[in-house]
Design a protein around this motif. Sequence first.
Motif, PDB file in Angstrom:
ATOM      1  N   TYR A   1     -27.471  23.423  -5.988  1.00  0.00           N
ATOM      2  CA  TYR A   1     -26.441  24.096  -6.825  1.00  0.00           C
ATOM      3  C   TYR A   1     -26.805  24.658  -8.322  1.00  0.00           C
ATOM      4  CZ  TYR A   1     -21.668  24.963  -8.473  1.00  0.00           C
ATOM      5  OH  TYR A   1     -20.320  25.607  -8.880  1.00  0.00           O
ATOM      6  N   HIS A   2     -26.542  26.055  -8.396  1.00  0.00           N
ATOM      7  CA  HIS A   2     -27.094  26.671  -9.672  1.00  0.00           C
ATOM      8  C   HIS A   2     -25.929  26.753 -10.715  1.00  0.00           C
ATOM      9  CE1 HIS A   2     -29.748  28.898 -12.303  1.00  0.00           C
ATOM     10  NE2 HIS A   2     -28.903  29.773 -12.428  1.00  0.00           N
ATOM     11  N   THR A   3     -26.126  26.033 -11.585  1.00  0.00           N
ATOM     12  CA  THR A   3     -24.652  26.145 -12.735  1.00  0.00           C
ATOM     13  C   THR A   3     -24.925  27.121 -14.092  1.00  0.00           C
ATOM     14  OG1 THR A   3     -25.919  24.225 -14.216  1.00  0.00           O
ATOM     15  CG2 THR A   3     -24.261  23.607 -12.227  1.00  0.00           C
ATOM     16  N   ASN A   4     -23.888  27.116 -14.569  1.00  0.00           N
ATOM     17  CA  ASN A   4     -24.126  28.103 -15.799  1.00  0.00           C
ATOM     18  C   ASN A   4     -24.484  27.239 -17.070  1.00  0.00           C
ATOM     19  OD1 ASN A   4     -23.422  30.350 -14.686  1.00  0.00           O
ATOM     20  ND2 ASN A   4     -21.269  30.289 -14.775  1.00  0.00           N
ATOM     21  N   LEU A   5     -24.805  25.996 -16.939  1.00  0.00           N
ATOM     22  CA  LEU A   5     -24.909  25.061 -18.026  1.00  0.00           C
ATOM     23  C   LEU A   5     -26.392  25.581 -18.466  1.00  0.00           C
ATOM     24  CD1 LEU A   5     -24.169  21.416 -16.334  1.00  0.00           C
ATOM     25  CD2 LEU A   5     -22.816  22.592 -18.157  1.00  0.00           C
ATOM     26  N   LEU A   6     -27.380  26.112 -17.669  1.00  0.00           N
ATOM     27  CA  LEU A   6     -28.557  26.461 -18.204  1.00  0.00           C
ATOM     28  C   LEU A   6     -28.237  27.738 -19.014  1.00  0.00           C
ATOM     29  CD1 LEU A   6     -31.436  26.072 -17.357  1.00  0.00           C
ATOM     30  CD2 LEU A   6     -31.370  28.022 -15.824  1.00  0.00           C
ATOM     31  N   ILE A   7     -27.369  28.627 -18.987  1.00  0.00           N
ATOM     32  CA  ILE A   7     -27.363  29.906 -19.682  1.00  0.00           C
ATOM     33  C   ILE A   7     -26.710  29.131 -21.142  1.00  0.00           C
ATOM     34  CG2 ILE A   7     -26.041  31.965 -20.251  1.00  0.00           C
ATOM     35  CD1 ILE A   7     -26.223  32.225 -17.210  1.00  0.00           C
ATOM     36  N   VAL A   8     -25.748  28.295 -21.213  1.00  0.00           N
ATOM     37  CA  VAL A   8     -25.073  27.825 -22.431  1.00  0.00           C
ATOM     38  C   VAL A   8     -26.171  26.853 -23.160  1.00  0.00           C
ATOM     39  CG1 VAL A   8     -23.471  26.137 -23.281  1.00  0.00           C
ATOM     40  CG2 VAL A   8     -22.841  27.642 -21.178  1.00  0.00           C
ATOM     41  N   GLY A   9     -26.950  26.050 -22.344  1.00  0.00           N
ATOM     42  CA  GLY A   9     -28.114  25.420 -22.936  1.00  0.00           C
ATOM     43  C   GLY A   9     -29.186  26.371 -23.651  1.00  0.00           C
ATOM     44  N   GLY A  10     -29.413  27.417 -22.907  1.00  0.00           N
ATOM     45  CA  GLY A  10     -30.327  28.390 -23.407  1.00  0.00           C
ATOM     46  C   GLY A  10     -29.940  29.046 -24.717  1.00  0.00           C
ATOM     47  N   ILE A  11     -28.773  29.619 -24.787  1.00  0.00           N
ATOM     48  CA  ILE A  11     -28.296  30.039 -26.242  1.00  0.00           C
ATOM     49  C   ILE A  11     -28.300  28.777 -27.299  1.00  0.00           C
ATOM     50  CG2 ILE A  11     -25.919  31.039 -27.009  1.00  0.00           C
ATOM     51  CD1 ILE A  11     -25.576  32.140 -24.127  1.00  0.00           C
ATOM     52  N   GLY A  12     -27.754  27.944 -26.825  1.00  0.00           N
ATOM     53  CA  GLY A  12     -27.701  26.759 -27.925  1.00  0.00           C
ATOM     54  C   GLY A  12     -29.288  26.314 -28.281  1.00  0.00           C
ATOM     55  N   MET A  13     -30.004  26.441 -27.770  1.00  0.00           N
ATOM     56  CA  MET A  13     -31.486  26.442 -27.986  1.00  0.00           C
ATOM     57  C   MET A  13     -31.933  27.291 -28.979  1.00  0.00           C
ATOM     58  SD  MET A  13     -33.142  23.666 -26.521  1.00  0.00           S
ATOM     59  CE  MET A  13     -34.687  24.025 -26.576  1.00  0.00           C
TER      60      MET A  13
END
Length: 116
Positions: A89-101
Amino acid sequence: MKKTTSLKMDILGISSAGLCLLHCLIFPLLSILPLGLSHNPYIDLAFATVGLWAVLNIIKKASLIVVVLLLTSITLILLSAFIDIFLDYHTNLLIVGGIGMILGHLINYSNHKNTH
């Protein structure tokens, strides 16, 4: 010596998070084209591993806000990668985490430039 190492880690972290974010935003568009490409969550995990290494080297000397932002972001990225691997299951947590990084590394980088 530590200043140079930390600056290199910030640049590595910004680059890794930027490439990861670019991968996450562009890949869905590429998968529409009939090129035979499929999403591989292990690529996300590879970006997360590089980011984790940079984060662990930076948090030793960073301000509290940078530490919280980077640790929260890398946790979101790793959580998203593991959800994708184990639950498919692909979540948008990856995009939020990437922006935070990216933000965390940029803040830390600017703190170094202002201090020295």
